[in-house]
Design a protein around this motif. Sequence first.
Motif, PDB file in Angstrom:
ATOM      1  N   GLY A  55      35.954  64.341  44.866  1.00  0.00           N
ATOM      2  CA  GLY A  55      36.870  63.282  45.256  1.00  0.00           C
ATOM      3  C   GLY A  55      36.439  61.924  44.733  1.00  0.00           C
ATOM      4  O   GLY A  55      35.713  61.800  43.764  1.00  0.00           O
ATOM      5  N   ARG A  56      36.900  60.893  45.417  1.00  0.00           N
ATOM      6  CA  ARG A  56      36.633  59.511  45.020  1.00  0.00           C
ATOM      7  C   ARG A  56      35.946  58.763  46.150  1.00  0.00           C
ATOM      8  O   ARG A  56      36.014  59.165  47.310  1.00  0.00           O
ATOM      9  N   GLY A  57      35.354  57.639  45.781  1.00  0.00           N
ATOM     10  CA  GLY A  57      34.779  56.743  46.769  1.00  0.00           C
ATOM     11  C   GLY A  57      35.885  55.956  47.461  1.00  0.00           C
ATOM     12  O   GLY A  57      37.070  56.125  47.169  1.00  0.00           O
ATOM     13  N   ASP A  58      35.491  55.085  48.355  1.00  0.00           N
ATOM     14  CA  ASP A  58      36.466  54.262  49.070  1.00  0.00           C
ATOM     15  C   ASP A  58      37.169  53.314  48.099  1.00  0.00           C
ATOM     16  O   ASP A  58      36.576  52.858  47.116  1.00  0.00           O
ATOM     17  N   ASP A  59      38.438  53.030  48.385  1.00  0.00           N
ATOM     18  CA  ASP A  59      39.193  52.088  47.570  1.00  0.00           C
ATOM     19  C   ASP A  59      38.570  50.699  47.680  1.00  0.00           C
ATOM     20  O   ASP A  59      38.021  50.328  48.717  1.00  0.00           O
ATOM     21  N   ILE A  60      38.666  49.936  46.616  1.00  0.00           N
ATOM     22  CA  ILE A  60      38.156  48.572  46.596  1.00  0.00           C
ATOM     23  C   ILE A  60      39.337  47.640  46.857  1.00  0.00           C
ATOM     24  O   ILE A  60      40.289  47.613  46.078  1.00  0.00           O
ATOM     25  N   ILE A  61      39.276  46.921  47.962  1.00  0.00           N
ATOM     26  CA  ILE A  61      40.337  45.976  48.318  1.00  0.00           C
ATOM     27  C   ILE A  61      39.869  44.581  47.940  1.00  0.00           C
ATOM     28  O   ILE A  61      38.846  44.105  48.424  1.00  0.00           O
ATOM     29  N   ILE A  62      40.621  43.959  47.035  1.00  0.00           N
ATOM     30  CA  ILE A  62      40.255  42.635  46.541  1.00  0.00           C
ATOM     31  C   ILE A  62      41.266  41.633  47.089  1.00  0.00           C
ATOM     32  O   ILE A  62      42.434  41.640  46.692  1.00  0.00           O
ATOM     33  N   PRO A  63      40.840  40.773  48.028  1.00  0.00           N
ATOM     34  CA  PRO A  63      41.767  39.795  48.593  1.00  0.00           C
ATOM     35  C   PRO A  63      42.234  38.786  47.543  1.00  0.00           C
ATOM     36  O   PRO A  63      41.516  38.505  46.576  1.00  0.00           O
ATOM     37  N   TRP A  64      43.421  38.259  47.726  1.00  0.00           N
ATOM     38  CA  TRP A  64      44.006  37.335  46.755  1.00  0.00           C
ATOM     39  C   TRP A  64      43.107  36.129  46.465  1.00  0.00           C
ATOM     40  O   TRP A  64      42.976  35.736  45.304  1.00  0.00           O
ATOM     41  N   PRO A  65      42.436  35.513  47.464  1.00  0.00           N
ATOM     42  CA  PRO A  65      41.575  34.369  47.152  1.00  0.00           C
ATOM     43  C   PRO A  65      40.384  34.730  46.248  1.00  0.00           C
ATOM     44  O   PRO A  65      39.801  33.853  45.619  1.00  0.00           O
ATOM     45  N   ALA A  66      40.016  36.007  46.152  1.00  0.00           N
ATOM     46  CA  ALA A  66      38.886  36.417  45.309  1.00  0.00           C
ATOM     47  C   ALA A  66      39.289  36.577  43.844  1.00  0.00           C
ATOM     48  O   ALA A  66      38.437  36.752  42.987  1.00  0.00           O
ATOM     49  N   ILE A  67      40.585  36.509  43.540  1.00  0.00           N
ATOM     50  CA  ILE A  67      41.051  36.631  42.166  1.00  0.00           C
ATOM     51  C   ILE A  67      40.877  35.287  41.472  1.00  0.00           C
ATOM     52  O   ILE A  67      41.431  34.273  41.903  1.00  0.00           O
ATOM     53  N   VAL A  68      40.074  35.285  40.416  1.00  0.00           N
ATOM     54  CA  VAL A  68      39.776  34.059  39.690  1.00  0.00           C
ATOM     55  C   VAL A  68      40.852  33.764  38.659  1.00  0.00           C
ATOM     56  O   VAL A  68      41.343  32.644  38.557  1.00  0.00           O
ATOM     57  N   ARG A  69      41.244  34.791  37.892  1.00  0.00           N
ATOM     58  CA  ARG A  69      42.182  34.586  36.789  1.00  0.00           C
ATOM     59  C   ARG A  69      42.873  35.896  36.451  1.00  0.00           C
ATOM     60  O   ARG A  69      42.261  36.948  36.459  1.00  0.00           O
ATOM     61  N   ILE A  70      44.162  35.807  36.150  1.00  0.00           N
ATOM     62  CA  ILE A  70      44.918  36.961  35.668  1.00  0.00           C
ATOM     63  C   ILE A  70      45.324  36.640  34.236  1.00  0.00           C
ATOM     64  O   ILE A  70      46.085  35.707  33.992  1.00  0.00           O
ATOM     65  N   GLY A  71      44.775  37.410  33.302  1.00  0.00           N
ATOM     66  CA  GLY A  71      45.063  37.202  31.894  1.00  0.00           C
ATOM     67  C   GLY A  71      46.086  38.196  31.387  1.00  0.00           C
ATOM     68  O   GLY A  71      46.724  38.910  32.155  1.00  0.00           O
ATOM     69  N   ASP A  72      46.229  38.256  30.069  1.00  0.00           N
ATOM     70  CA  ASP A  72      47.204  39.166  29.460  1.00  0.00           C
ATOM     71  C   ASP A  72      46.821  40.637  29.669  1.00  0.00           C
ATOM     72  O   ASP A  72      47.696  41.483  29.828  1.00  0.00           O
ATOM     73  N   ASP A  73      45.516  40.942  29.656  1.00  0.00           N
ATOM     74  CA  ASP A  73      45.100  42.342  29.782  1.00  0.00           C
ATOM     75  C   ASP A  73      43.923  42.539  30.733  1.00  0.00           C
ATOM     76  O   ASP A  73      43.339  43.610  30.792  1.00  0.00           O
ATOM     77  N   ILE A  74      43.577  41.499  31.501  1.00  0.00           N
ATOM     78  CA  ILE A  74      42.428  41.596  32.391  1.00  0.00           C
ATOM     79  C   ILE A  74      42.655  40.753  33.649  1.00  0.00           C
ATOM     80  O   ILE A  74      43.362  39.751  33.618  1.00  0.00           O
ATOM     81  N   ILE A  75      42.054  41.195  34.743  1.00  0.00           N
ATOM     82  CA  ILE A  75      42.059  40.433  35.996  1.00  0.00           C
ATOM     83  C   ILE A  75      40.603  40.153  36.342  1.00  0.00           C
ATOM     84  O   ILE A  75      39.820  41.096  36.518  1.00  0.00           O
ATOM     85  N   LEU A  76      40.244  38.894  36.401  1.00  0.00           N
ATOM     86  CA  LEU A  76      38.878  38.512  36.748  1.00  0.00           C
ATOM     87  C   LEU A  76      38.809  38.222  38.241  1.00  0.00           C
ATOM     88  O   LEU A  76      39.628  37.469  38.765  1.00  0.00           O
ATOM     89  N   VAL A  77      37.837  38.840  38.910  1.00  0.00           N
ATOM     90  CA  VAL A  77      37.662  38.664  40.355  1.00  0.00           C
ATOM     91  C   VAL A  77      36.236  38.248  40.641  1.00  0.00           C
ATOM     92  O   VAL A  77      35.313  38.518  39.865  1.00  0.00           O
ATOM     93  N   GLU A  78      36.041  37.613  41.772  1.00  0.00           N
ATOM     94  CA  GLU A  78      34.703  37.222  42.213  1.00  0.00           C
ATOM     95  C   GLU A  78      34.412  37.992  43.492  1.00  0.00           C
ATOM     96  O   GLU A  78      34.870  37.622  44.570  1.00  0.00           O
ATOM     97  N   LYS A  79      33.677  39.085  43.342  1.00  0.00           N
ATOM     98  CA  LYS A  79      33.360  39.960  44.472  1.00  0.00           C
ATOM     99  C   LYS A  79      31.854  40.200  44.487  1.00  0.00           C
ATOM    100  O   LYS A  79      31.342  40.947  43.674  1.00  0.00           O
ATOM    101  N   PRO A  80      31.131  39.520  45.396  1.00  0.00           N
ATOM    102  CA  PRO A  80      29.669  39.683  45.425  1.00  0.00           C
ATOM    103  C   PRO A  80      29.241  41.085  45.844  1.00  0.00           C
ATOM    104  O   PRO A  80      29.996  41.848  46.364  1.00  0.00           O
TER     105      PRO A  80
END
Length: 80
Positions: A55-80
């Motif tokens: 199976g898989r591990g737990d889903d990773i939930i990334i809150p909207w304030p943790a999203i740094v930038r949404i580019g053309d082909d990438i989403i940068l997040v800040e998740k310590p």
Amino acid sequence: MRKPCRITDLRCKEVVNVCDGCRLGYPCDVEIDTVTGHLCAIIVPGACKYFGIFGRGDDIIIPWPAIVRIGDDIILVEKP
């Protein structure tokens, strides 16, 4: 000029953590506040365990304030 982004467009963008450069995967779902209509979080499926056999591990939930930038082909997040 900013181009609007649809939820289906998010599924094609890879999520990368800017804290350690780790690739988290591709979003599979989003969390929306049904009262206000705002996007609360994006959800990335957890990593496979032992080549997907166990199976898989737990889903990773990334809150909207943790999203740094949404580019053309990438989403940068800040998740310590």
